[in-house]
Design an enzyme around this catalytic site. Sequence first.
Site, PDB file in Angstrom:
ATOM      1  CG  LEU A 135      -1.761  -1.235   1.396  1.00 29.91           C
ATOM      2  CD1 LEU A 135      -2.516  -1.195   2.705  1.00 29.91           C
ATOM      3  CD2 LEU A 135      -2.734  -1.322   0.237  1.00 29.91           C
ATOM      4  CB  CYS A 136       2.156   3.382  -2.048  1.00 30.55           C
ATOM      5  SG  CYS A 136       2.936   1.820  -2.373  1.00 30.55           S
ATOM      6  CB  THR A 137       0.277   7.891   0.407  1.00 33.34           C
ATOM      7  OG1 THR A 137      -0.557   7.056   1.216  1.00 33.34           O
ATOM      8  CG2 THR A 137      -0.441   9.188   0.087  1.00 33.34           C
TER       9      THR A 137
END
Length: 391
Positions: A135-137
């Site tokens: 998961l990333c931003t």
Amino acid sequence: MKIISCLFVLVLSISAYTVPLQQNVQTCERSAYPPDDKDAVSTYIVNLDLSPLQRWAPLMKEKGPMLHALVEDVKDLLLSVVGEKIFKFLMNCLDKLGTTLPYPYYEEVVGIGAYSNLPTSTVVLYNIFYEAFTLCTSIVAQDPNGHVYHARTLDTGLFLGWDRKNKTWKVAELLHPLTVQLNFTKNGVTIFQSTSFAGYVGVLTGVRKDKFSLSVDKRFSLNGGMVGLLEWILFNDHNQSWVSFLTREVMQEANDYNVAKELLSETRLLAPVYFILAGTKAGEGSVITRDRSNANVLELGSNKNGSGSWYLVQTNYDHWKTPPFFDDRRTPANRCMMEGGQKNVSFNLLYNVLSTKPVLNKESIYTSLMSAKTGKLHSWLRYCPDPCWPW
Ligand SMILES: *[C@@H]1O[C@H](CO)[C@@H](O)[C@H](O)[C@H]1NC(C)=O
Ligand SMILES: *[C@@H]1O[C@H](CO)[C@@H](O)[C@H](O)[C@H]1NC(C)=O
Ligand SMILES: *[C@@H]1O[C@H](CO)[C@@H](O)[C@H](O)[C@H]1NC(C)=O
Ligand SMILES: *[C@@H]1O[C@H](CO)[C@@H](O)[C@H](O)[C@H]1NC(C)=O
Ligand SMILES: CC(=O)N[C@H]1CO[C@H](CO)[C@@H](O)[C@@H]1O
């Protein structure tokens, strides 16, 4: 959305961790930048003039033991989930799969195995498996002078091995010492820089000075990586790119923002993904939402929902859809970008936004700040002090 919910329920039962179902809302961080020097990620050189078998040797001589520790741990966790028979079968498949990876990646993987005393199959696993739960931003933002900044936090703990006492993901802990900045050089000159994990040959975060910067965020989808992977293995359909190999090729070869954008939008892929791209000129910023063949491109300045006109925020959900309530990092990121405002756009603001919980969470491994114009890449290891959401 159904498939994502299923995945999360599965993950929750595996990690046997009961959590409140609503993520906490935190006020926007103001004072996280500059981070402590002790968390700065060190830079190593990958000399592309060396043969693929040799070029990772210096790095792996130092990081091999840490890669060992991680791989052993994931192996144990995996064994306990799927059992010995399936595990053996899987490793066998990975051995064969390795040999089908395009040049120079198979050769590099073999070299990494040799210099870290690991079988090729486990290095192949390491290079493809953790993408399953990354998961990333990522954020691209333009200041009032037209300077475009790019920042990203990479979150991954594989959702395996929640340590209740330490309140950490075991895999996340083991990835911290493997986190490195890499200078890929030709003729002694850095042609691009990336933030990566030692032993990983692809690119998930990178800057090519005077040209562009790039980050990759995982995209969940029904027609997901599995279909592409099966086609690759069963039907020898090799006329498609592995996501992180394409990005490495783009970092190595593409000579400007538009060429990079075109390659990232048009190349047929093994799996769906989000590419976040930023250039050197005002307006050069885009979120490229990919399925295996098609692309939806959201540009800086387009003022669609989920983003203002002077910035773009991308997490792991399509920008035209509402993120799920149990993993909404987009809303707090948007709120903190708006609170900062365009006149405050800088590494400082982006780092603070990425330090606001739950944008920062227990899966966060590193944050990178990038500027294609100046060629700057700065990365720091992330730790999320309690109370902190597990993802
Ligand atoms: C990596 O490349 C950057 C940009 O060229 C340079 O500033 C930095 O000193 C290099 N680091 C190392 C360890 O060579
Ligand atoms: C928990 O944290 C302590 C201190 O940081 C560390 O020494 C220990 O190895 C950790 N336990 C596990 C299981 O990772
Ligand atoms: C590979 O795919 C592209 C389209 O994505 C197509 O134009 C090309 O003909 C294909 N090549 C082969 C050898 O099938
Ligand atoms: C934005 O900048 C103004 C000054 O220009 C400052 O007063 C304000 O605190 C800043 N806000 C944030 C969120 O950094
Ligand atoms: C830029 C933009 O249109 N933002 C809107 C997105 O949607 C939320 C509510 O769902 C609005 O509050 C924003 O103004």
